[in-house]
Scaffold this motif. Structure first.
Motif, short mmCIF file in Angstrom:
data_model
loop_
_atom_site.label_atom_id
_atom_site.label_comp_id
_atom_site.label_asym_id
_atom_site.label_seq_id
_atom_site.Cartn_x
_atom_site.Cartn_y
_atom_site.Cartn_z
N THR A 1 0.90 -1.24 -0.13
CA THR A 1 0.16 0.11 0.07
C THR A 1 0.85 1.24 0.03
OG1 THR A 1 -1.76 -1.35 1.29
CG2 THR A 1 -1.86 1.14 1.33
N GLN B 1 5.91 -20.41 2.60
CA GLN B 1 7.32 -20.61 2.88
C GLN B 1 7.96 -19.53 1.80
OE1 GLN B 1 8.51 -22.37 5.06
NE2 GLN B 1 7.16 -23.94 5.63
N ARG C 1 14.28 -10.66 2.66
CA ARG C 1 13.59 -11.41 3.79
C ARG C 1 14.66 -12.38 4.41
NH1 ARG C 1 8.05 -10.85 0.73
NH2 ARG C 1 6.72 -11.81 2.56
N ARG D 1 -8.74 -9.42 2.39
CA ARG D 1 -8.54 -8.44 1.56
C ARG D 1 -8.85 -9.20 0.08
NH1 ARG D 1 -2.22 -7.81 1.07
NH2 ARG D 1 -1.65 -10.25 1.02
P1 AP5 Z 1 -0.61 -4.73 2.09
O1 AP5 Z 1 -0.01 -3.26 1.72
O2 AP5 Z 1 -0.89 -5.49 0.89
O3 AP5 Z 1 0.17 -5.34 2.92
P2 AP5 Z 1 1.70 -5.89 2.54
O4 AP5 Z 1 2.52 -5.74 3.73
O5 AP5 Z 1 2.05 -5.47 1.24
O6 AP5 Z 1 1.34 -7.55 2.90
P3 AP5 Z 1 1.49 -8.53 1.69
O7 AP5 Z 1 0.50 -9.88 2.21
O8 AP5 Z 1 1.47 -8.43 0.24
O9 AP5 Z 1 2.95 -9.16 2.16
P4 AP5 Z 1 3.75 -10.23 2.17
O10 AP5 Z 1 4.97 -10.04 2.61
O11 AP5 Z 1 3.05 -11.63 2.79
O12 AP5 Z 1 3.53 -10.80 0.84
P5 AP5 Z 1 4.55 -10.62 -0.52
O13 AP5 Z 1 3.63 -10.58 -1.76
O14 AP5 Z 1 5.69 -10.05 -0.33
O15 AP5 Z 1 -1.92 -4.35 2.72
C1 AP5 Z 1 -2.53 -5.46 3.35
C2 AP5 Z 1 -4.08 -5.14 3.61
O16 AP5 Z 1 -3.98 -4.14 4.67
C3 AP5 Z 1 -4.84 -4.33 2.27
O17 AP5 Z 1 -6.24 -4.68 2.34
C4 AP5 Z 1 -4.75 -2.83 2.74
O18 AP5 Z 1 -5.58 -2.11 2.19
C5 AP5 Z 1 -4.66 -2.73 4.36
N1 AP5 Z 1 -3.98 -1.77 4.95
C6 AP5 Z 1 -2.82 -1.43 4.62
N2 AP5 Z 1 -2.27 -0.40 5.50
C7 AP5 Z 1 -3.32 -0.38 6.49
C8 AP5 Z 1 -3.69 0.54 7.59
N3 AP5 Z 1 -2.49 1.43 7.85
N4 AP5 Z 1 -4.82 0.61 8.08
C9 AP5 Z 1 -5.60 -0.24 7.77
N5 AP5 Z 1 -5.58 -1.08 6.55
C10 AP5 Z 1 -4.61 -1.27 5.92
O19 AP5 Z 1 5.05 -12.42 -0.52
C11 AP5 Z 1 3.90 -13.54 -0.89
C12 AP5 Z 1 4.84 -14.60 -1.08
O20 AP5 Z 1 6.03 -14.54 -2.02
C13 AP5 Z 1 5.70 -15.04 0.17
O21 AP5 Z 1 5.01 -15.77 1.35
C14 AP5 Z 1 7.01 -15.98 -0.30
O22 AP5 Z 1 6.64 -17.07 -0.61
C15 AP5 Z 1 7.22 -15.24 -1.76
N6 AP5 Z 1 8.09 -14.24 -1.65
C16 AP5 Z 1 7.89 -12.88 -1.83
N7 AP5 Z 1 9.08 -12.25 -1.64
C17 AP5 Z 1 9.88 -13.00 -1.35
C18 AP5 Z 1 11.30 -13.11 -0.96
N8 AP5 Z 1 12.10 -11.72 -0.91
N9 AP5 Z 1 12.17 -14.08 -0.73
C19 AP5 Z 1 11.52 -15.36 -0.75
N10 AP5 Z 1 10.20 -15.39 -0.97
C20 AP5 Z 1 9.51 -14.56 -1.16
#
Ligand code: AP5
Length: 216
Positions: free
Chosen positions: A15, A57, A88, A127
Motif C-alpha cells: 500500500t 514458505q 527477507r 482483502r
Molecule cells: P498490503 O499493503 O498489501 O500489505 P503488505 O505488507 O504488502 O502485505 P503482503 O501480504 O502483500 O505481504 P507479504 O510480505 O506477505 O506478501 P508478498 O507478496 O511480499 O496491505 C494488506 C491489507 O491491509 C490491504 O487490504 C490494505 O488495504 C490494508 N492496509 C494497509 N495498510 C493499512 C492501514 N494502515 N490501516 C488499515 N488497513 C491497511 O509475498 C508473498 C509470498 O511470495 C511469500 O510468502 C513468499 O512465498 C514469496 N516471496 C515474496 N518475496 C520473497 C522473498 N524476498 N524471498 C522469498 N520468498 C518471497
C-alpha cells in the motif's frame, strides 16, 4: 533514494509503496508481485514457486535476488527504488548490498512497519482485488460502492490470493519472525532504520514516511 519497506505480511508495504510511486516517481520492486506474475505466466520460476508461496514458505534466495538484479539493470540509475518484500533473509540482505554496489547505488533507509498480529490476520484474510485492474478491496473496511462492481473499471470479477487464508498467514508471520526480523539489527548498526506504527490509518503512515523522506 533506495529504501526498504520491511514488515510482516499485511503491514502495509505494498500500500505504502504504491503511494510513494505515485507521489515521488520512485519504482516499486516487489518480489511478491514478480513471483505472482511468474506463476500466472507459468514460467519455470513460477512453476517452481507456486507451491512454496501457497504454503507460506520462502522462495530461494538465488531466485529472488536474480529477479531484483534484473529489475535494477533495466532502471535509470537516477530512479529511486522501493524494495517491497525484499530482502527477507540474511543472505538476501547481503545480496542486496552487492547488487546495489554493482549498480552504483547505496541503501539509504529501512522503514519498519509494525502491526499487531490480530490486525494483520484481519487485513489479509479480508482483502481481495479486482481481477481486471487490480484495485484493492476489503470485506469490512473497503467495499465497492455498488456491490460486486469494481469502482475503478466496472468489472464484476474479483480474486483473492491463494496464500491469504488464516493458516497460511500465520505461517508467513512465523517465517517473518524467524527469517526476516533478524536482519534488522544489521541495519540498526548502520543507523538507517526508521520504525513506524503501521496500526495508524493509511494516510497517517504515508505522512510519516513523507516526513522521513523530506529529512536531509
Ligand atoms: P498490503 O499493503 O498489501 O500489505 P503488505 O505488507 O504488502 O502485505 P503482503 O501480504 O502483500 O505481504 P507479504 O510480505 O506477505 O506478501 P508478498 O507478496 O511480499 O496491505 C494488506 C491489507 O491491509 C490491504 O487490504 C490494505 O488495504 C490494508 N492496509 C494497509 N495498510 C493499512 C492501514 N494502515 N490501516 C488499515 N488497513 C491497511 O509475498 C508473498 C509470498 O511470495 C511469500 O510468502 C513468499 O512465498 C514469496 N516471496 C515474496 N518475496 C520473497 C522473498 N524476498 N524471498 C522469498 N520468498 C518471497
Amino acid at each position: 533514494m533506495n529504501i526498504i519497506l520491511l514488515g510482516p505480511p499485511g503491514a502495509g508495504k505494498g500500500t505504502q509503496s504504491s503511494l510513494l510511486v505515485q507521489h515521488h516517481g520512485m519504482r516499486q520492486l516487489s518480489t511478491g508481485d514478480m513471483l505472482r506474475a511468474a506463476v500466472a505466466a507459468q514460467t519455470p520460476i513460477g512453476i517452481k514457486a507456486k507451491a512454496i508461496m501457497d504454503a507460506g514458505q520462502l522462495v530461494s534466495d538465488e531466485i529472488v535476488s536474480a529477479l531484483i538484479d534484473a529489475e535494477l539493470v533495466a532502471m535509470e540509475p537516477t530512479t529511486g527504488a522501493i524494495f517491497d518484500g525484499y530482502p527477507r533473509t540474511a543472505a538476501q540482505a547481503d545480496a542486496l548490498d552487492t547488487i546495489l554496489a554493482n549498480h552504483g547505488r547505496r541503501l539509504d533507509m529501512v522503514i519498519e512497519l509494525s502491526v499487531d498480529e490480530d490486525e494483520l490476520v484481519r487485513r489479509i484474510t479480508g482483502r481481495y482485488s479486482c481481477a481486471k485492474c487490480g484495485e484493492g478491496y476489503h470485506d469490512t473496511s473497503k467495499q465497492p460502492a455498488i456491490a460486486d462492481v469494481c469502482d475503478r473499471c466496472g468489472s464484476h470479477e474479483f480474486k483473492r490470493r491463494p496464500d491469504d487464508n488464516e493458516d497460511t498467514v500465520r505461517k508467513r508471520m512465523q517465517v517473518y519472525r524467524q527469517e526476516t526480523a533478524p536482519i534488522l539489527p544489521g541495519y540498526d548498526a548502520r543507523g538507517i532504520v526508521h520504525r513506524l506504527d503501521g496500526m495508524a490509518p493509511i494516510e497517517q503512515v504515508t505522512a510519516a514516511i513523507e516526513g522521513m523522506l523530506a529529512q536531509p
